[in-house]
Scaffold this motif. Structure first.
Motif, PDB file in Angstrom:
ATOM      1  N   CYS A  55       0.842  -1.195   0.000  1.00 54.51           N
ATOM      2  CA  CYS A  55       0.000   0.000   0.000  1.00 54.51           C
ATOM      3  C   CYS A  55       0.880   1.249   0.000  1.00 54.51           C
ATOM      4  O   CYS A  55       1.888   1.316   0.687  1.00 54.51           O
ATOM      5  CB  CYS A  55      -0.913   0.006   1.230  1.00 54.51           C
ATOM      6  SG  CYS A  55      -2.154   1.303   1.186  1.00 54.51           S
ATOM      7  N   GLY A  56       0.496   2.225  -0.812  1.00 56.17           N
ATOM      8  CA  GLY A  56       1.222   3.490  -0.846  1.00 56.17           C
ATOM      9  C   GLY A  56       2.245   3.577  -1.961  1.00 56.17           C
ATOM     10  O   GLY A  56       2.959   4.570  -2.075  1.00 56.17           O
ATOM     11  N   TYR A  57       2.287   2.546  -2.810  1.00 56.57           N
ATOM     12  CA  TYR A  57       3.213   2.552  -3.940  1.00 56.57           C
ATOM     13  C   TYR A  57       2.423   2.451  -5.238  1.00 56.57           C
ATOM     14  O   TYR A  57       1.480   1.669  -5.354  1.00 56.57           O
ATOM     15  CB  TYR A  57       4.212   1.397  -3.835  1.00 56.57           C
ATOM     16  CG  TYR A  57       5.136   1.561  -2.662  1.00 56.57           C
ATOM     17  CD1 TYR A  57       6.285   2.331  -2.767  1.00 56.57           C
ATOM     18  CD2 TYR A  57       4.834   0.992  -1.426  1.00 56.57           C
ATOM     19  CE1 TYR A  57       7.120   2.515  -1.675  1.00 56.57           C
ATOM     20  CE2 TYR A  57       5.663   1.167  -0.334  1.00 56.57           C
ATOM     21  CZ  TYR A  57       6.807   1.930  -0.462  1.00 56.57           C
ATOM     22  OH  TYR A  57       7.624   2.113   0.621  1.00 56.57           O
ATOM     23  N   CYS A  58       2.816   3.229  -6.217  1.00 53.47           N
ATOM     24  CA  CYS A  58       2.149   3.281  -7.507  1.00 53.47           C
ATOM     25  C   CYS A  58       2.293   1.943  -8.232  1.00 53.47           C
ATOM     26  O   CYS A  58       3.403   1.401  -8.333  1.00 53.47           O
ATOM     27  CB  CYS A  58       2.737   4.409  -8.348  1.00 53.47           C
ATOM     28  SG  CYS A  58       2.022   4.543 -10.001  1.00 53.47           S
ATOM     29  N   GLU A  63       6.819   4.102  -7.656  1.00 49.08           N
ATOM     30  CA  GLU A  63       7.207   5.183  -6.745  1.00 49.08           C
ATOM     31  C   GLU A  63       6.208   5.283  -5.597  1.00 49.08           C
ATOM     32  O   GLU A  63       5.046   4.882  -5.723  1.00 49.08           O
ATOM     33  CB  GLU A  63       7.263   6.516  -7.495  1.00 49.08           C
ATOM     34  CG  GLU A  63       8.345   6.600  -8.546  1.00 49.08           C
ATOM     35  CD  GLU A  63       9.748   6.609  -7.954  1.00 49.08           C
ATOM     36  OE1 GLU A  63       9.954   7.285  -6.917  1.00 49.08           O
ATOM     37  OE2 GLU A  63      10.623   5.945  -8.532  1.00 49.08           O
ATOM     38  N   GLU A  64       6.674   5.847  -4.502  1.00 45.81           N
ATOM     39  CA  GLU A  64       5.792   6.038  -3.351  1.00 45.81           C
ATOM     40  C   GLU A  64       4.740   7.100  -3.678  1.00 45.81           C
ATOM     41  O   GLU A  64       5.064   8.147  -4.238  1.00 45.81           O
ATOM     42  CB  GLU A  64       6.616   6.467  -2.131  1.00 45.81           C
ATOM     43  CG  GLU A  64       5.828   6.445  -0.855  1.00 45.81           C
ATOM     44  CD  GLU A  64       6.705   6.692   0.371  1.00 45.81           C
ATOM     45  OE1 GLU A  64       6.124   6.935   1.432  1.00 45.81           O
ATOM     46  OE2 GLU A  64       7.938   6.655   0.259  1.00 45.81           O
ATOM     47  N   GLU A  67       1.945  11.226   0.658  1.00 44.70           N
ATOM     48  CA  GLU A  67       1.007  11.134   1.778  1.00 44.70           C
ATOM     49  C   GLU A  67      -0.208  12.020   1.563  1.00 44.70           C
ATOM     50  O   GLU A  67      -1.331  11.636   1.893  1.00 44.70           O
ATOM     51  CB  GLU A  67       1.713  11.527   3.081  1.00 44.70           C
ATOM     52  CG  GLU A  67       0.817  11.388   4.294  1.00 44.70           C
ATOM     53  CD  GLU A  67       1.518  11.794   5.581  1.00 44.70           C
ATOM     54  OE1 GLU A  67       0.801  12.076   6.551  1.00 44.70           O
ATOM     55  OE2 GLU A  67       2.760  11.824   5.618  1.00 44.70           O
ATOM     56  N   CYS A  79       0.171   7.044  -8.586  1.00 41.67           N
ATOM     57  CA  CYS A  79       0.556   8.422  -8.274  1.00 41.67           C
ATOM     58  C   CYS A  79      -0.209   9.346  -9.219  1.00 41.67           C
ATOM     59  O   CYS A  79      -0.822   8.893 -10.205  1.00 41.67           O
ATOM     60  CB  CYS A  79       2.065   8.599  -8.422  1.00 41.67           C
ATOM     61  SG  CYS A  79       2.675   8.423 -10.110  1.00 41.67           S
TER      62      CYS A  79
END
Length: 104
Positions: A55-58, A63-64, A67, A79
């Protein structure tokens, strides 16, 4: 038979315009239910990615995801740049279909 009687009574009460409005209202309610179901599915998928540590990665570039984006859209899978690129690509495909290239 009962359904026919109820429909006839309802149609007489509503008139032609009322039937259209009732149908439109049902379409809107169905669309809202579908949107809620889609959102719930996205949330469930995000929870699964969270359990997997992904979770939180494209999903596209890896890429992250910032937030700030995750706060606004907790179940984001791309993203902002990759989301916009995908939307442009989908728009082009849609335009291409409208031009009749895929309709043949």
């Amino acid at each position: 038979m009962r359904a026919e009687t109820e429909w006839k009574e309802t149609s007489e009460e509503l008139g032609t315009g009322g039937i259209f409005e009732a149908g439109t209202q049902q379409d809107i309610e169905f669309a809202l239910i579908q949107m809620k179901a889609d959102t719930l599915e996205q949330i469930n998928q995000a929870l699964s990615r969270l359990d997997e540590g992904a979770c939180g990665y494209c999903l596209e570039c890896g890429e992250e995801i910032p937030e700030r984006r995750l706060r606004a859209l907790p179940f984001a899978i791309r993203c902002k740049d990759c989301t916009e690129a995908l939307e442009v690509a989908e728009e082009r495909v849609g335009d291409w279909r409208l031009d009749g290239y895929l309709a043949r």
